[in-house]
Design a protein around this motif. Structure first.
Motif, PDB file in Angstrom:
ATOM      1  N   THR A  62       2.257   1.841  -3.529  1.00 41.15           N
ATOM      2  CA  THR A  62       1.256   2.345  -4.471  1.00 41.15           C
ATOM      3  C   THR A  62       0.889   3.796  -4.188  1.00 41.15           C
ATOM      4  N   LEU A  63       0.538   4.075  -2.942  1.00 42.37           N
ATOM      5  CA  LEU A  63       0.117   5.428  -2.589  1.00 42.37           C
ATOM      6  C   LEU A  63       1.284   6.403  -2.663  1.00 42.37           C
ATOM      7  N   THR A  90      -5.224   7.103   4.156  1.00 39.34           N
ATOM      8  CA  THR A  90      -6.246   6.806   3.150  1.00 39.34           C
ATOM      9  C   THR A  90      -6.037   7.668   1.915  1.00 39.34           C
ATOM     10  N   ASP A  91      -6.715   7.312   0.833  1.00 37.30           N
ATOM     11  CA  ASP A  91      -6.637   8.114  -0.383  1.00 37.30           C
ATOM     12  C   ASP A  91      -7.119   9.540  -0.118  1.00 37.30           C
ATOM     13  N   GLU A  92      -8.205   9.660   0.619  1.00 31.66           N
ATOM     14  CA  GLU A  92      -8.752  10.983   0.909  1.00 31.66           C
ATOM     15  C   GLU A  92      -7.783  11.819   1.736  1.00 31.66           C
ATOM     16  N   ARG A 100       1.825   7.470  -6.171  1.00 30.76           N
ATOM     17  CA  ARG A 100       0.787   8.411  -6.576  1.00 30.76           C
ATOM     18  C   ARG A 100       1.075   9.814  -6.030  1.00 30.76           C
ATOM     19  N   ARG A 113       0.832  -1.197   0.000  1.00 32.69           N
ATOM     20  CA  ARG A 113       0.000   0.000   0.000  1.00 32.69           C
ATOM     21  C   ARG A 113       0.872   1.255   0.000  1.00 32.69           C
ATOM     22  N   ALA A 142      -4.533  11.467   1.811  1.00 31.63           N
ATOM     23  CA  ALA A 142      -3.386  11.819   0.963  1.00 31.63           C
ATOM     24  C   ALA A 142      -3.694  13.058   0.135  1.00 31.63           C
ATOM     25  N   VAL A 143      -4.906  13.133  -0.411  1.00 34.95           N
ATOM     26  CA  VAL A 143      -5.310  14.308  -1.181  1.00 34.95           C
ATOM     27  C   VAL A 143      -5.303  15.545  -0.292  1.00 34.95           C
TER      28      VAL A 143
END
Length: 458
Positions: free
Chosen positions: A340-341, A426-428, A344, A337, A430-431
């Motif tokens: 991958t993250l 989490t993806d959120e 990104r 994980r 990270a943003v």
């Protein structure tokens, strides 16, 4: 988990009083408290809440110690279980069920070739003590005293660890060039620059007039953290392994900050496939509590009883928290994980660099990320890349804090903004982190530009 902008709250008197008393009572050596004047009172995962009521996204993670973020449920449960059991919390280096479980879990995560013939030494609870133990170990095993380390290295703050670090002023340790793409010491970068560094190392060791007798060991970081988040090329790592193995020089991998999934593999040496002779581990292995160990090949186990000791090397709560953390990272494939993250996040930061000339370089591995800030207006035909901009980096750090984002600075001139979020990001989240960083960068640029236009210096 929803991420919202922190609502500014007037600091209460208690909050200000705590900070004031800290500045009066604590030593001038305090560090994080200077750039991060907050008073944490609650924390969970990525989020810290201060005594002033503000919430912060923590991308420092205890300097990399919090693999699962703050107060993860599996960590709290492991600690509570030990406390409720009535087990002794202080045991020196005696065997306990908690210690046995931790050691078993830790060995299960190591490269198999290494784990099958390894010994473990529990040290004092800081990474720097584990470094001291590793240096003492190889000197005892080889009956040699010299040491090879690298420019930009950071291995701790005790005397021997500082000797091996890049900022040392002593010459008892031979320093070799660490490969860099952006600020390559040979002005080349890439594979060719790394190969020249390897050739320099090999030549120095084989030159009878080179002034470097065969050393007791070589210590390196797979990714230099404090040095500016500089990943060592995999091919270069393999060359260092070949060079040291051919000359019977123990290779010490300092994985204090890079371990437990941080770089996208469980241990950073796995990227290159090398098997070191010694691994130094701390930070995340304790699940947020103090713990440090040295793991090494059995043939190096030349110590006499008590050769390296410490009253607090049997931290039962840390071993329980650490075993739970190691298992959670392994079972949930958080290293994958992070890879991958992290890729990104690096991609978005590289896109940001295209729009901001003050970003000289974006680099890292997994969730160990660095953004080097530079002064693009200082140009010279003799300088390959712009000089670092530590004032801008400090301004970005402050603007991040104002926006509820905690980041750290590093690099040779403190010009690198470092991101070390927990592996549970989490993806959120990270943003949200990158949005706040982008806003902070734009604000810091604007502020410093105004000062420059008015004739003030950085």
């Amino acid at each position: 988990m929803a991420v919202t902008e922190p609502a500014p709250v007037a600091p209460p008197a208690a909050h200000e009083g705590i900070l004031r008393r800290q500045s009066l009572r604590e030593s001038a050596a305090r560090t994080y408290a200077r750039s991060l004047p907050i008073v944490p009172v609650r924390a969970r995962g990525l989020t810290i809440e201060g005594a002033d009521g503000r919430r912060y996204l923590d991308c420092l993670s205890g300097a990399g110690a919090l693999a699962l973020g703050h107060n993860h449920p599996v960590v709290l449960e492991a600690i509570k279980k030990v406390i409720d059991s009535g087990a002794p919390l202080h045991v020196l280096d005696l065997a306990t069920p908690v210690k046995d479980a931790f050691t078993t879990e830790l060995f299960a995560t190591l490269p198999r070739e290494f784990a099958d013939d390894a010994r473990i030494q529990f040290c004092g609870p800081a990474g720097t003590d584990a470094v001291e133990a590793a240096l003492k170990l190889v000197r005892t095993a080889t009956c040699r005293s010299g040491l090879l380390s690298f420019t930009g290295a950071y291995h701790g703050m005790t005397a021997g660890a500082l000797d091996a670090s890049g900022g040392a002023t002593d010459v008892r340790v031979t320093r070799l060039p660490f490969p860099q793409n952006y600020r390559c010491p040979f002005g080349i970068g890439g594979e060719r620059g790394a190969e020249l560094g390897a050739r320099w190392t090999e030549n120095l060791l084989d030159d009878p007039k080179g002034g470097v007798p065969r050393p007791a060991g070589m210590i390196l970081e797979p990714v230099q953290g404090e040095g500016g988040v500089i990943p060592a090329p995999d091919a270069w790592m393999r060359r260092m392994r070949e060079i040291t193995a051919a000359r019977s020089i123990p290779l010490i991998a300092d994985e204090v900050q890079t371990g437990v999934g941080r770089t996208g593999t469980f241990w950073a040496v796995e990227h290159s496939g090398i098997v070191p002779d010694v691994m130094v581990l701390s930070k995340a292995i304790g699940g947020s509590l103090p713990l440090a160990v040295v793991i090494y090949r059995s043939e190096l186990d030349a110590w006499q009883p008590g050769a390296h000791a410490g009253t607090f090397r049997g931290n039962q709560l840390a071993m329980a928290a650490g075993a739970a953390t190691l298992a959670f990272v392994r079972e949930n494939r958080l290293a994958d994980r992070a890879a991958t993250l992290g890729a990104r996040m690096l991609g978005r930061l590289q896109g940001l660099a295209a729009a901001h000339s003050c970003i000289g370089d974006v680099r890292g591995r997994g969730l160990m990320i660095g953004v080097e800030l530079v002064d693009p207006d200082v140009a010279s035909p003799d300088v390959l890349v712009p000089p670092p901009a530590p004032a801008l980096a400090a301004a970005v750090q402050q603007e991040c804090l104002d926006r509820g984002l905690i980041v750290e600075l590093g690099g040779r001139h403190s010009g690198v903004v470092r991101l070390l979020p927990p592996l549970t990001l989490t993806d959120e989240q990270a943003v949200a982190v990158l949005d706040r960083f982008a806003d902070a960068l734009a604000a810091a640029e604007h502020s410093l530009q105004r000062r420059t236009d008015s004739g003030q210096s950085y």
